[in-house]
Design an enzyme around this catalytic site. Structure first.
Site, short mmCIF file in Angstrom:
data_model
loop_
_atom_site.label_atom_id
_atom_site.label_comp_id
_atom_site.label_asym_id
_atom_site.label_seq_id
_atom_site.Cartn_x
_atom_site.Cartn_y
_atom_site.Cartn_z
N HIS A 121 -2.11 4.57 -12.36
CA HIS A 121 -1.12 4.57 -11.27
C HIS A 121 0.35 4.43 -11.70
CE1 HIS A 121 -1.75 0.31 -11.97
NE2 HIS A 121 -2.83 0.24 -11.24
N ASN A 160 -0.03 -2.77 -5.35
CA ASN A 160 0.46 -2.99 -6.70
C ASN A 160 -0.08 -1.90 -7.63
OD1 ASN A 160 1.48 -4.03 -9.03
ND2 ASN A 160 0.13 -5.80 -9.13
N ASP A 176 -6.90 4.89 -6.41
CA ASP A 176 -6.76 3.43 -6.52
C ASP A 176 -7.24 2.78 -5.23
OD1 ASP A 176 -6.32 0.87 -7.36
OD2 ASP A 176 -4.14 1.01 -7.43
N HIS A 184 -9.61 -3.82 1.53
CA HIS A 184 -9.50 -5.22 1.96
C HIS A 184 -9.82 -5.27 3.44
CE1 HIS A 184 -7.86 -6.79 -1.74
NE2 HIS A 184 -6.96 -5.82 -1.76
N GLY A 199 -3.13 -3.76 -2.01
CA GLY A 199 -4.09 -2.67 -2.05
C GLY A 199 -4.08 -1.76 -0.85
#
Lengths: 434, 310
Positions: free
Chosen positions: A233, A281, A308, A312, A327
């Site tokens: 990323h 992140n 990525d 959550h 996230g």
């Protein structure tokens, strides 16, 4: 002998240099023939791919399945279905689970559960024991157990000497290290990109230098040790330039970018009124960074696109900004978002062949996986895409257990319509049977 | 009288000069009530307000509570700690519970930037931000502007210098937005490590040397220096800070004759400002506190006041 006949689609297979209308015949889970005007054997299952794109199965090399340990966010089964719904036939899962995948037993656990998943799942092991950045994990034994690469994703390996040893050791067992580049001291306490927007919002910033300083260090170490490095990323203009120069020097380095870093900037934090779905992140960066990521993607500096996927639960995310986990979930939106970029014509040089390369051929090449091409005898992993289908991202309909994305509600053109793994249809028209 | 056409007061960045002027005008009539012997009007009788403070506060909390009493609102005050937020009941659950008891307006102070936005999104009641992390403290910004306006008769065209830890200061951010909208010029000063990392959006000038920054200043605001900033390595010592950046009479020689000295409190005497200045003729630090009650009465009135349809 079971056969699948995919009729009349536009075969886009950059690894084979192929872009033409043809039929594809699958036998026993393998690609049997690709040619125009094939006659299907009687009893074949037939998929009409007229006006559709037939691509080698897409591979997401950066996914957090949360299994074992946080199955309320995602598990191998739900994540596998989400991948299939998003057009992926395979994915690589990151080791920051509970317990952490820093041991062959955890790698074997994931491998044993993969039977339940509708797509192929390749575990990635940890670089350091417990992701603590103190001792090298048993990369050799994990590789034997089936780990396809190693990563401390979620944080950087702060200790430079340890990183040097990890790179050096990995080169001896031909293992790939995937690095999350972040100097945790420079980024300490940060929850978004440091810049004019964080200055206004009063949120602690993570400077671009926190990523670039670590990437620069790792490139220097790579030069010292040899070995292979994949930068996860990328998010800043400086990182793109560092990888570009490292490649020019002939170092064995590859890089990926996520759709959210290609499509969003730190303004999203402000425009959403501090919505925690924008907390990720590396953070969403500046417009200048975003443009540089596109340049890097188009000129080949950035090899692959990865989601990525970081699921959550809404309970985890529905809190004050500082308290929310980082996230964005993306297995089901990555391909549609990128197809829409092509359809919109915003990037003239960005086309279907390039997209299939970034999402299939390159990922297979980077991780050394089967697939990524439709050559005769390769696994019949196929993604069939309707480039004209218009739809809206609706997380309520996702197969993923988690719905955390700031891109919900986006109207898009282009979607996967079939996902085929080893000759079996696992997704048809968006539906993934159990 | 007009009402504010908004549900919440989250920050001055999102308020217009017209809205700010309306608040300041209203505060002027409210101040008249405070000066009466019987400080009580029935304006908000039967209206219910919650004061929710997740950080310690003396001035702001007392000021809001008095404003509510003077206006005859019913109010309840709850103190929380941020750690109980992480471990126990969520902010959303806490406030939803109180909301169903009939609260129409929540005044919240919270250590996390954006918490007021989050709360405003989560509930129907009005939210007044009493300070969110390092983001904004709009009622402080309004009371500071009210104080300047009362003393100077105008805000437009003034040069206001904010000295100190602007980076971590919600007071500074609210003042910067408000003062600029009202036509003042804002200069910030202090060590670079205590300045916002990027000033482009804030639209302020930065001058690291205090003596130069205050040249021709009409108003100087000192900010409270949190001692933990030194521990995190942003400057070497309190005594060096006081020596290089502390406000004292000598350092302010270049400012205008009718200079106003302001401080949001609590004051670290001898560190960011000398006692001589804090207690001197230019200081309006106590007037700021009085203005606070008037401004908060004005806001409660404008958000909850009589114009609301039943």
């Amino acid at each position: 002998m079971k056969t699948l006949y995919i009729k009349g689609g536009r075969i886009v297979d950059p690894a084979e240099g192929l872009d033409k209308i043809a039929d594809l015949l699958v036998k026993n889970g393998l690609v049997y023939k690709v040619a125009p005007g094939l006659r299907p054997p009687p009893g074949s299952e037939v998929v009409d791919a007229t006006d559709l794109i037939v691509a080698p199965g897409l591979i997401d090399i950066h996914v957090h399945l949360r299994d074992p340990g946080q199955e309320y966010k995602e598990d191998i089964f739900s994540g596998g279905r989400a991948a299939a719904a998003g057009g992926f036939t395979a994915l690589a899962s990151m080791p920051n689970t509970d317990p952490i995948a820093d041991d062959p037993a955890v790698i074997r656990y994931i491998r044993s559960k993969v039977e339940q998943a509708v797509v192929r799942v390749y575990p990635i092991g940890a670089i350091t024991a417990g992701l603590k950045g103190e001792m090298i994990a048993e990369m050799g034994r994990m590789k034997k157990a089936g780990a396809v690469a190693f990563s401390d994703d979620g944080k950087g390996v702060m200790n430079g000497n340890l990183m040097r040893n990890a790179l050096s050791y990995a080169s001896g067992i031909d293992a790939l290290l995937i690095v999350h580049e972040e100097d945790s001291l420079l980024a300490a306490g940060g929850v978004m990109h440091e810049g004019p927007v964080s200055s206004v919002l009063g949120l602690r910033g993570m400077p671009a230098a926190a990523e670039e300083a670590m990437l620069a260090r790792d490139i220097m170490l790579l030069e010292l040790t040899g070995g292979r490095l994949h930068a996860a990323h990328l998010s800043t203009a400086g990182s793109v330039e560092l990888v570009r120069r490292a490649k020019a020097k002939g170092l064995q380095i590859t890089a990926e970018v996520t759709p959210h870093h290609l499509l969003l900037t730190d303004r999203a934090v402000k425009n959403s009124g501090y919505h925690t779905d924008t907390k990720v992140n590396p953070p969403l960066r500046s417009e200048e960074d975003r443009q540089a990521l596109w340049e890097g993607l188009l000129d080949g500096t950035i090899d692959a696109i990865a989601s990525d996927h970081a699921p959550h639960s809404s309970d985890d995310k529905d809190v004050e900004y500082d308290f929310a986990p980082f996230g964005i979930a993306g297995l089901e939106s990555t391909l549609p978002l990128m197809l829409d970029e092509i359809n919109s014509g915003r990037r003239k040089e960005f086309n279907i062949a390039m997209l299939v390369d970034k999402l299939s051929a390159a990922p297979a090449r980077i991780l050394g996986l089967p697939g990524g091409r439709l050559s005769v005898g390769s696994p019949a992993d196929v993604t069939i895409i309707d480039p004209q289908r218009s739809h809206v991202i609706d997380t309520a309909k996702w197969y993923s257990k988690s719905k955390n994305t700031p891109l919900n509600g986006r109207r898009l053109t282009g979607a996967p319509v079939y996902t085929i793994v080893g000759g079996e249809i696992v997704m048809k028209e968006g539906v993934v049977p159990e | 009288m007009q009402a504010l056409r908004r549900k919440d007061i989250l920050g001055l960045e999102e308020m217009s000069a017209e809205e700010i002027t309306l608040v300041l005008d209203t505060a002027r009539s409210m101040r008249e009530i405070i000066q009466r012997k019987i400080k009580k009007v029935p304006t908000l009788r039967g209206r219910t307000v919650l004061n929710l403070f997740y950080e310690p506060s003396t001035r702001t909390k007392a000021s809001f509570e008095l404003a509510q009493k003077y206006m005859s609102a019913d109010s309840v005050s709850v103190a929380g700690t941020s750690s109980s937020l992480v471990k126990g009941e969520t902010l959303k659950d806490t406030v939803r519970n109180v909301e169903v008891m009939g609260v129409e307006c929540v005044i919240m102070r919270h250590p996390v930037s954006g918490a007021a936005h989050y709360l405003a999104r989560s509930i129907e009641a009005s939210v007044i931000n009493a300070g969110d992390g390092m983001h904004e403290h709009p009622t402080q910004g309004l009371l500071d502007m009210f104080t300047i306006w009362e003393k100077k008769g105008r805000i437009e065209g003034l040069k206001v210098v904010i000295v100190g830890d602007v980076r971590h200061s919600r007071v500074a951010r609210s003042n910067i937005w408000g003062l600029k909208k009202m036509g003042a010029r804002v200069v910030i000063s202090g060590p670079p490590t205590l300045m916002p990392p990027d000033r482009a959006e804030l639209g302020v000038d930065y001058c690291p040397v205090v003596e130069e920054a205050v040249e021709g200043a009409d108003v100087i605001m000192a900010l409270r220096l949190q001692k933990e900033r030194q521990e995190s390595g942003l400057f070497p010592s309190l005594r060096e800070y006081a020596e290089l950046y502390g406000l004292n009479a000598r350092r302010l020689a270049g400012a205008n004759e009718d200079l106003l000295i302001m401080h949001p409190g609590p004051v670290n005497r001898g560190i960011e400002i000398s006692s001589e200045l804090a207690d001197g003729p230019h200081s309006v630090i106590l007037e700021q506190v009085t203005s606070g009650v008037a401004v908060r009465m004005a806001l409660l009135y404008l958000l909850l006041g009589g114009v609301k349809e039943e």
